[in-house]
Structure formats: C-alpha cells, structure tokens
Scaffold this motif. Sequence first.
Motif, PDB file in Angstrom:
ATOM      1  N   GLY A 192       0.776  -1.278   0.127  1.00  0.00           N
ATOM      2  CA  GLY A 192       0.151   0.131   0.011  1.00  0.00           C
ATOM      3  C   GLY A 192       0.805   1.298   0.003  1.00  0.00           C
ATOM      4  N   VAL A 193       1.839   1.287   0.775  1.00  0.00           N
ATOM      5  CA  VAL A 193       2.791   2.485   0.923  1.00  0.00           C
ATOM      6  C   VAL A 193       3.304   2.567  -0.503  1.00  0.00           C
ATOM      7  CG1 VAL A 193       4.968   3.309   1.869  1.00  0.00           C
ATOM      8  CG2 VAL A 193       3.088   2.031   3.219  1.00  0.00           C
ATOM      9  N   SER A 194       4.002   1.595  -1.071  1.00  0.00           N
ATOM     10  CA  SER A 194       4.828   1.796  -2.175  1.00  0.00           C
ATOM     11  C   SER A 194       4.020   1.941  -3.512  1.00  0.00           C
ATOM     12  CB  SER A 194       5.729   0.461  -2.573  1.00  0.00           C
ATOM     13  OG  SER A 194       4.764  -0.580  -2.696  1.00  0.00           O
ATOM     14  N   ASN A 195       2.653   1.600  -3.692  1.00  0.00           N
ATOM     15  CA  ASN A 195       1.893   2.078  -4.368  1.00  0.00           C
ATOM     16  C   ASN A 195       1.344   3.587  -4.605  1.00  0.00           C
ATOM     17  OD1 ASN A 195       1.563  -0.334  -6.184  1.00  0.00           O
ATOM     18  ND2 ASN A 195      -0.097  -1.143  -4.661  1.00  0.00           N
ATOM     19  N   ASP A 196       1.331   3.985  -3.422  1.00  0.00           N
ATOM     20  CA  ASP A 196       0.843   5.307  -3.153  1.00  0.00           C
ATOM     21  C   ASP A 196       2.042   6.109  -3.788  1.00  0.00           C
ATOM     22  OD1 ASP A 196      -1.781   4.741  -2.376  1.00  0.00           O
ATOM     23  OD2 ASP A 196      -1.307   5.291  -0.177  1.00  0.00           O
ATOM     24  N   LEU A 197       3.154   5.921  -3.022  1.00  0.00           N
ATOM     25  CA  LEU A 197       4.546   6.627  -3.565  1.00  0.00           C
ATOM     26  C   LEU A 197       4.445   6.531  -5.106  1.00  0.00           C
ATOM     27  CD1 LEU A 197       6.743   5.796  -0.504  1.00  0.00           C
ATOM     28  CD2 LEU A 197       5.987   8.130  -0.910  1.00  0.00           C
ATOM     29  N   TYR A 198       4.367   5.482  -5.653  1.00  0.00           N
ATOM     30  CA  TYR A 198       4.524   5.463  -7.194  1.00  0.00           C
ATOM     31  C   TYR A 198       3.567   6.237  -7.777  1.00  0.00           C
ATOM     32  CZ  TYR A 198       4.812   3.371 -11.873  1.00  0.00           C
ATOM     33  OH  TYR A 198       4.790   3.381 -13.159  1.00  0.00           O
ATOM     34  N   ASP A 199       2.184   6.234  -7.452  1.00  0.00           N
ATOM     35  CA  ASP A 199       1.296   7.064  -8.007  1.00  0.00           C
ATOM     36  C   ASP A 199       1.675   8.475  -7.749  1.00  0.00           C
ATOM     37  OD1 ASP A 199      -0.128   4.859  -8.797  1.00  0.00           O
ATOM     38  OD2 ASP A 199      -1.597   4.997  -7.136  1.00  0.00           O
ATOM     39  N   PHE A 200       2.272   8.977  -6.662  1.00  0.00           N
ATOM     40  CA  PHE A 200       2.576  10.227  -6.425  1.00  0.00           C
ATOM     41  C   PHE A 200       3.576  10.757  -7.448  1.00  0.00           C
ATOM     42  CE2 PHE A 200       6.138  12.819  -4.552  1.00  0.00           C
ATOM     43  CZ  PHE A 200       5.599  13.868  -4.756  1.00  0.00           C
ATOM     44  N   LEU A 201       4.791   9.975  -7.527  1.00  0.00           N
ATOM     45  CA  LEU A 201       5.831  10.181  -8.463  1.00  0.00           C
ATOM     46  C   LEU A 201       5.296  10.144 -10.095  1.00  0.00           C
ATOM     47  CD1 LEU A 201       8.519   7.726  -6.981  1.00  0.00           C
ATOM     48  CD2 LEU A 201       8.572  10.325  -7.016  1.00  0.00           C
ATOM     49  N   GLN A 202       4.323   9.379 -10.104  1.00  0.00           N
ATOM     50  CA  GLN A 202       3.780   9.522 -11.843  1.00  0.00           C
ATOM     51  C   GLN A 202       3.326  10.961 -11.706  1.00  0.00           C
ATOM     52  OE1 GLN A 202       3.406   7.392 -14.554  1.00  0.00           O
ATOM     53  NE2 GLN A 202       5.312   6.479 -13.406  1.00  0.00           N
ATOM     54  N   ALA A 203       2.448  11.441 -10.942  1.00  0.00           N
ATOM     55  CA  ALA A 203       1.714  12.735 -10.871  1.00  0.00           C
ATOM     56  C   ALA A 203       2.872  13.712 -10.767  1.00  0.00           C
ATOM     57  CB  ALA A 203       0.594  12.752  -9.852  1.00  0.00           C
ATOM     58  N   PHE A 204       3.935  13.588 -10.098  1.00  0.00           N
ATOM     59  CA  PHE A 204       4.880  14.664  -9.778  1.00  0.00           C
ATOM     60  C   PHE A 204       5.520  14.934 -11.139  1.00  0.00           C
ATOM     61  CE2 PHE A 204       9.204  15.796  -9.459  1.00  0.00           C
ATOM     62  CZ  PHE A 204       9.327  16.941  -8.473  1.00  0.00           C
ATOM     63  N   PHE A 205       6.017  13.867 -12.031  1.00  0.00           N
ATOM     64  CA  PHE A 205       6.744  14.086 -13.059  1.00  0.00           C
ATOM     65  C   PHE A 205       5.693  14.549 -14.238  1.00  0.00           C
ATOM     66  CE2 PHE A 205       9.860  11.220 -11.135  1.00  0.00           C
ATOM     67  CZ  PHE A 205      10.944  11.904 -11.229  1.00  0.00           C
ATOM     68  N   LYS A 206       4.614  14.094 -14.113  1.00  0.00           N
ATOM     69  CA  LYS A 206       3.542  14.865 -15.443  1.00  0.00           C
ATOM     70  C   LYS A 206       3.410  16.391 -14.916  1.00  0.00           C
ATOM     71  CE  LYS A 206      -1.094  14.330 -16.940  1.00  0.00           C
ATOM     72  NZ  LYS A 206      -2.578  13.506 -16.801  1.00  0.00           N
ATOM     73  N   GLU A 207       3.489  16.589 -13.815  1.00  0.00           N
ATOM     74  CA  GLU A 207       3.538  18.217 -13.287  1.00  0.00           C
ATOM     75  C   GLU A 207       4.775  18.993 -13.588  1.00  0.00           C
ATOM     76  OE1 GLU A 207       1.707  21.419 -11.685  1.00  0.00           O
ATOM     77  OE2 GLU A 207       0.630  19.766 -12.193  1.00  0.00           O
ATOM     78  N   HIS A 208       6.004  18.105 -13.663  1.00  0.00           N
ATOM     79  CA  HIS A 208       7.186  18.689 -13.851  1.00  0.00           C
ATOM     80  C   HIS A 208       8.102  18.069 -15.025  1.00  0.00           C
ATOM     81  CE1 HIS A 208       7.115  21.221 -10.308  1.00  0.00           C
ATOM     82  NE2 HIS A 208       6.359  20.264  -9.661  1.00  0.00           N
ATOM     83  N   PRO A 209       7.315  17.867 -16.269  1.00  0.00           N
ATOM     84  CA  PRO A 209       7.902  17.068 -17.324  1.00  0.00           C
ATOM     85  C   PRO A 209       9.348  17.355 -17.790  1.00  0.00           C
ATOM     86  CG  PRO A 209       6.603  18.725 -18.095  1.00  0.00           C
ATOM     87  CD  PRO A 209       6.367  18.388 -16.420  1.00  0.00           C
ATOM     88  N   GLN A 210       9.965  18.441 -17.162  1.00  0.00           N
ATOM     89  CA  GLN A 210      11.349  18.724 -17.453  1.00  0.00           C
ATOM     90  C   GLN A 210      12.314  18.088 -16.634  1.00  0.00           C
ATOM     91  OE1 GLN A 210       9.092  20.516 -15.966  1.00  0.00           O
ATOM     92  NE2 GLN A 210       9.935  22.200 -14.563  1.00  0.00           N
ATOM     93  N   PHE A 211      11.992  17.438 -15.637  1.00  0.00           N
ATOM     94  CA  PHE A 211      12.698  16.355 -14.588  1.00  0.00           C
ATOM     95  C   PHE A 211      12.756  15.184 -15.126  1.00  0.00           C
ATOM     96  CE2 PHE A 211      11.949  20.213 -12.269  1.00  0.00           C
ATOM     97  CZ  PHE A 211      13.260  20.682 -11.881  1.00  0.00           C
ATOM     98  N   THR A 212      11.818  14.894 -15.984  1.00  0.00           N
ATOM     99  CA  THR A 212      11.724  13.322 -16.208  1.00  0.00           C
ATOM    100  C   THR A 212      13.135  12.657 -16.851  1.00  0.00           C
ATOM    101  OG1 THR A 212      10.803  13.827 -18.348  1.00  0.00           O
ATOM    102  CG2 THR A 212       9.168  13.330 -16.671  1.00  0.00           C
TER     103      THR A 212
END
Length: 497
Positions: free
Chosen positions: A188-208
């Motif tokens: 549960g913890v790792s799925n939430d963090l993975y989902d967050f990272l997906q959203a983070f890099f979508k918000e900040h595509p310059q860092f992908t």
Amino acid sequence: MVSSSSSSSSMSFMFLFLISISPSFSTSNHLPFSSTAEKLIRGLNLFPKDPINTLHTDPHLLSANIVEKRFTFPSLAAPGSSVEELGHHTGYYRLPRSKAARMFYFFFESRSSKDDPVVIWLTGGPGCSSELALFYENGPFHLTNNLSLVWNDYGWDKASNIIFVDQPTGTGFSYTSDESDIRHDEEGVSNDLYDFLQAFFKEHPQFTKNDFFITGESYAGHYIPALASRVHQGNKAKEGIHINLKGFAIGNGLTNPEIQYQAYTDFALDRGLIKKADYDSINKLVPACEKAIKTCGTEGGETCTTSLYVCNDIFTRILSIAGDVNYYDIRKKCEGDLCYDFSNMEDFLNENTVRNALGVGDMDFVSCSSTVYNAMMQDWMRNLEVGIPALLEDGIKVLVYAGEEDLICNWLGNSRWVQAMEWSGQKEFGESRAVPFLVDGAEAGTLKSHGPLAFLKVYEAGHMVPMDQPKAALQMLSRWMQGKLTMTKSGDTVSPK
C-alpha cells in the motif's frame, strides 16, 4: 523527540524504540497501557484532536489530481531572489487508490543546476513527518531558536532537486477523512508513492530526463526497497511515465530485522553499554526472537506483531542496563522524554504566516501519528532485503550508510545484513577491503563496495547522519550519485573532479 510534554516530535525513528518500552501499547487511544509509554506518547502529542487528519475544505483540492504552489517562508532571508527563482514548491496529491487521501510534499529545485538528479527523501517512524529531515538534517535551511530560517550550506538541494514527502497517509500534513485509507503494509505504501511520482513527473515533465534516486532513514529501510522495486516494476511494465531510477540509499535503516536484532548485544558489548555477563544473559533471548521472525515470514498476521514484542525484549534489556544513554547517539545522554528536543519545528509550523505560505490552512500538523504506527505493526518484522538482489542484478545502485554512534539501527547490524545478502557479487563484496572515506582530506568513515553495492560507516555520527555530519553526508550523496563513491583497483576512493 522533545523534553517538554506540550511539544510534539517528528523524529524519523521515534517509534523504533517506543514499542520496545511498552509491550502493552494498544491500538486504541482509550485502552490502558504502561505509564512509561503514556508519558512518552503524551510528551509527543501523538494523540491529536483527530486520530488522523481530517478533510481539507479547499474545493480546488477536492477535485484536482495534484495542486502545487510556489512559496517562500516568511522568515527566510533570500535577498534578490523571487519565488520563481528559488524554485520552492509545496503541494497536495490526491491518492487514486484511496477514498479521500491527500499526500503533502515539499519540492526544492537544485541550487546548483536543474539538471541535477531528482531525489526523494522518506522519513521513517512509521508515521513520522519528513519535515524533521527538512529542518534539522538535509533540507535547504535550518531553524534557529527564534524560529527564523538560515540557509543550510550542506542542504541536499545543493546536489539534487529534492522532494520531501509526508507519508504514509495520516503523517505530517497528509490527511484523509476515511480510516480505510490508512496503509498496513509496503504494498500500500509503495503504490501510493509510485502514483505520486507519476503525478509529480507529469506536473514537472522537464525533470523526467534527470536521474532519480530514493533516499531516507530509519523505518524507511522498509519503505525504500519497496518503492525501488515498485518503480522498477512500473518501468519494466511501461505503466506510465518512465522514472529514471538509478539507485537508492538507506541511512541507519531497519531492513532485515532477523540479522539486525541479533547484532544488538554485540554492538552494546563492544561499545561498553553492557558487560559480558549481561551479554550472555540477554543473548538467551535471541533464539526466541529468530524463531518468531521466521514465523512472521511464513505465517504473517498476528505472528508478526508477536515477533515485535518478543524481539524488542533484547533492546529493552540493553537500555535498562545502559541507563540514560541516548539510543540514537550513545555519546550523549538522553535528556527529556525522548532524548532530543525538536519543538522549534512544531512551533514554526503552527505559525499562521507559515501555514498560509504552505497552503495548508488550519490543517493539523501530525508529526508522529500513532494511528499510522499501529496500522504498520505487522509490517515491522518483515524482511525487505529480499527484493534488493534483483535490483542489484539489473544495475540499480544501492548505498547503505550508518552513523557509528547509533544503537537502535546500528552500523553493525546494517553491515551484517549487507554482507549476508545473496547476489552475484556477494563473494567479491565480502572480500573487498574497507578503505577510508575522505572529506577534505580527512577520514570521515570507512567504505566497502563492489559493483552497484556500497556500505559506508560514518564516523562521529548517530542515527541522523545528515544532522551530525552534514558536510560528509552531502559529499557522500554527491559522489554516490556521480558514480564516484567507489574504489579503484588499488583500493583508493575516487574523488569527484
């Protein structure tokens, strides 16, 4: 940890010892438990007005996937720098695998180059906020006694674009209105963090395109390998945005409890915390601990809670003999209920101007959540080392580091599980000799490495290496991310250019 009963702590590792003090600690706030534990918990303000943070009223936050803002702290002196130039962000992310959970985070762009790696920092507990690390360890600034901020010369934002996350749900400024959103295991913890990272890099595509590293300490010795495996799995399955995972680093972590609990008596005897007679007596508890952990691994469930109680008798016995030693830094005495006073952070985050700057409104700050902690009790004795060899074989770099003065997640136990880990380079790693880790020409630790695996013992540091040895910690991170925390064939460490 605080010395005042009115102040709360956000020690990343606080709970790593709390349960050892009180085997009668209950999952209900209303059931009786030992007076020692009650004193500790009340001193931490671990029972906030609500057992978990309640739903925010911002209508934009309710509908959006991720809401982020640039900010500056009102007391931060940054002459000539605008909000945009600083590149400091806070945000909330709506967790898709939840009913109502929102994850709070800080993001600080690198002070050196936006092309620097992206690093995520995970604080342990389980259930303690990453704001502790932000303000007292490796964040861009430190808090002063008058609650102003000063720039940290050794903040990890000098070598990376760094994210601090309040997780799991219910920690720090993260919240939910539905208790079913509280996590109980690493899936549960790792799925939430993975989902967050997906959203983070979508918000900040310059860092992908940037390299990505996972870091943290203490109970994050569980979180970090779990998240690394989840990211690697997602990349292989092409689930979403490819995250350029290059490695992960665990600081004074709890990763393989079976090996680490056995190391307590050896470490304590070697450092003079107990005598040989004590050592022989306490070691009689080790076989029962080993058996309980093995049962947890095969049967799970309540057997894992039982193993936690059984094994923590070892630690409790050592503390009863060692007296008022600070179990996070044995060079020091334990002063106050929990050995450290970080109440300035709590006061700072309660200031209206600070809350307004962060965009958290009147949200309660839960520095260490008893609800999150209790929910993760069956996760504690799980062995998270088991997933690491597959990552090593795929070239993911692993750094395990530990301050030599810490008892609770001591360097000896960490060194032993790293040595015992079965992977293709195990023999070569075991045969590699320890060499000096140099910072400005002075020996700051000892390093063993082979291929993608490295173990670093840091001198003159306790549980929180970036707080005790900030320059060495920043050098360690920078060299490791550059692939320069290694040895030459002659046994010399490679220094950055």
